[in-house]
Design a protein around this motif. Structure first.
Motif, mmCIF file in Angstrom:
data_model
loop_
_atom_site.group_PDB
_atom_site.id
_atom_site.type_symbol
_atom_site.label_atom_id
_atom_site.label_comp_id
_atom_site.label_asym_id
_atom_site.label_seq_id
_atom_site.Cartn_x
_atom_site.Cartn_y
_atom_site.Cartn_z
ATOM 1 N N ARG A 186 -55.170 116.043 25.142
ATOM 2 C CA ARG A 186 -54.083 115.783 26.092
ATOM 3 C C ARG A 186 -53.507 114.379 25.902
ATOM 4 O O ARG A 186 -52.286 114.196 25.829
ATOM 5 N N THR A 187 -54.373 113.392 25.845
ATOM 6 C CA THR A 187 -53.876 112.018 25.695
ATOM 7 C C THR A 187 -53.335 111.773 24.289
ATOM 8 O O THR A 187 -52.403 110.989 24.110
ATOM 9 N N ASP A 188 -53.907 112.440 23.281
ATOM 10 C CA ASP A 188 -53.368 112.300 21.921
ATOM 11 C C ASP A 188 -51.948 112.846 21.844
ATOM 12 O O ASP A 188 -51.089 112.287 21.151
ATOM 13 N N LEU A 189 -51.691 113.951 22.547
ATOM 14 C CA LEU A 189 -50.329 114.487 22.590
ATOM 15 C C LEU A 189 -49.394 113.513 23.297
ATOM 16 O O LEU A 189 -48.271 113.259 22.834
ATOM 17 N N ALA A 190 -49.840 112.959 24.422
ATOM 18 C CA ALA A 190 -49.000 112.004 25.153
ATOM 19 C C ALA A 190 -48.720 110.764 24.312
ATOM 20 O O ALA A 190 -47.610 110.220 24.337
ATOM 21 N N ILE A 194 -51.261 113.016 18.034
ATOM 22 C CA ILE A 194 -51.013 114.377 17.573
ATOM 23 C C ILE A 194 -49.528 114.636 17.793
ATOM 24 O O ILE A 194 -49.001 114.343 18.869
ATOM 25 N N ASP A 195 -48.857 115.176 16.778
ATOM 26 C CA ASP A 195 -47.415 115.408 16.892
ATOM 27 C C ASP A 195 -47.114 116.249 18.132
ATOM 28 O O ASP A 195 -47.573 117.378 18.271
ATOM 29 N N ASN A 196 -46.338 115.683 19.053
ATOM 30 C CA ASN A 196 -46.050 116.375 20.307
ATOM 31 C C ASN A 196 -44.704 117.077 20.322
ATOM 32 O O ASN A 196 -44.281 117.627 21.343
ATOM 33 N N GLY A 197 -44.002 117.030 19.182
ATOM 34 C CA GLY A 197 -42.719 117.703 19.087
ATOM 35 C C GLY A 197 -41.533 116.848 19.476
ATOM 36 O O GLY A 197 -40.387 117.223 19.237
#
Length: 428
Positions: A186-190, A194-197
């Motif tokens: 979750r925090t990696d996406l934020a 991690i590529d969040n788009g």
């Protein structure tokens, strides 16, 4: 080297010319040291001199700093030195796209290069836990039924996402689906680790939860609290705005702001909060947590808090403008947000609020019920006691430099107002 020398001689000559009547040789000596330091990159020495001898300040540089600040307020990037000419660095203009100018603002597509676009704020939202996470539920009711925490969390987040998009935010849901997404994911996406788009990290992070003191019913535990990471000034500021809005709307017990070693607030590279919206093991609050009305209230108050944090006026569902058959639109003028509307292809903006913000000369004719700008009356619409004028009329009267539709804003649409920039007066 030659150009450096010529620039140096020019600066000295210009100083002598401007100071011919009151020239003091000690001042000339100081100035020579200053420009030599300037050309050789002695920035710290230069700051010291300009701080103690204000007449050495570079007017052009002050103007460049001011203009750069205005560009950043409009969502653009700073000017970056990208080329070298005879070993002297020059600044390249910011990449600028998407100019849309017309009297109706109804065009679509990409226009000529040369105008900045506004960057939308990205909000990371998190409905805590998964649907099957063990222990995250209310105690059993007499009939054996219960509510899982994620039922509440997900319902609030879904409504929150709708409010945020209507108010012109990009939204990143870091815990989609019913499974318990790892906190690090979750925090990696934020953080966009991690590529969040979206290609960038979120601007803020909001995690929605329901609280519990234990696994049995407990009438003593009650209220709402908001967590932030200890030591984060912006996190605390954001948490206070969120808690204050929840208190205004829900009238629940105020448990205040809290700090704890929580992963989502600790590892997020942006202001982050975790809100506990009531106790699942409190018989009274459990009923609220199950109700659609309370879930909707929490979502709306969270959205209002986020808008307040970014100094935006919240656009509610079914607003007065919308009920009059008009399309609500967000109006952005440098660092201030207003609510306007679209009608017959034209954008209308709140006259008093915007004109005062731009320090414009204006008035109101009680007989004709029209706004007067620079002694000229312009078409005016009065809705719910507020006067609105066409943004293009303000441009025609020289009050604003340009107006454009933000091509990325869909719901609500967004109008970008560019004020007149006066390098001598500092803009208005």
């Amino acid at each position: 080297m030659l150009w450096n020398l010529l620039d140096l001689l020019y600066d000295i000559a210009y100083f002598i010319y401007k100071s011919a009547d009151s020239l003091k040789w000690d001042a000339l000596l100081i100035y020579i040291v200053y420009v030599v330091g300037k050309r050789s990159g002695m920035k710290m020495f230069r700051k010291f001199l300009t701080a103690h001898f204000p007449y050495l300040a570079d007017e052009n540089e002050d103007w460049r700093k001011w203009a750069t600040n205005q560009i950043e307020l409009l969502g653009g990037r700073k000017w970056q030195p990208t080329k070298q000419y005879l070993h002297m660095k020059r600044s390249a203009r910011v990449d600028q796209t998407n100019l849309i100018t017309s009297s109706t603002l109804s065009q679509e597509g990409t226009g000529p290069e040369g105008v900045l676009t506004m960057a939308k704020k990205l909000i990371a939202v998190d409905d805590g836990h998964g649907m099957e996470t063990a222990g995250k539920r209310t105690p059993n009711n007499p009939d054996g039924s219960f509510m899982r925490e994620n039922e509440f969390n997900r319902a609030v987040v879904d409504k929150l996402i709708s409010h945020l998009k209507r108010n012109g935010f990009d939204v990143l849901h870091v815990s989609p689906g019913d499974t318990d997404i790892p906190l690090k994911t979750r925090t990696d996406l934020a953080n966009n680790t991690i590529d969040n788009g979206f290609g960038r990290r979120a601007d803020i992070y909001v995690s929605v939860h329901a609280n519990a003191m234990g696994s049995a019913w407990n009438a003593k535990a009650k209220g709402i609290e908001t967590f932030y990471h200890e030591g984060s000034k912006e996190g605390k500021k954001f948490a206070k705005v969120i808690q204050d809005n929840l208190m205004k709307g829900t009238l629940m017990v105020n448990r205040g702001l809290k700090t704890a070693n929580l992963h989502v607030t600790r590892e997020s590279k942006m202001p982050a909060v975790l809100v506990e919206c009531g106790f699942m093991d409190n018989p009274v609050e459990a009923v609220l947590l199950k109700s659609e009305e309370y879930r909707a209230e929490c979502a709306e108050e969270l959205a209002k808090g986020i808008c307040e944090y970014f100094s935006r006026k919240y656009i509610p569902e079914g607003s007065a403008i919308s009920n009059n058959g008009l399309t609500p639109v967000e109006v952005v003028a440098v660092d201030q947000n207003f609510i306007g509307f679209l009608m017959n292809g034209s954008s209308w903006v709140p006259a008093r609020a915007l004109l005062n913000h731009l320090n414009a000369s204006w008035g109101y004719n009680d007989k004709t019920r029209r706004i007067r700008v620079n002694s000229t009356e312009i078409e005016t619409q009065i809705i719910d006691g507020v006067s609105y004028v066409k943004s293009t009329d303000l441009k025609a009267q020289g009050v604003i430099m340009n107006v454009m539709m933000d091509p990325d804003a869909l719901n609500p649409k967004k109008i970008l107002i560019y004020p007149i920039i006066n390098p001598i007066l500092g803009g208005n």
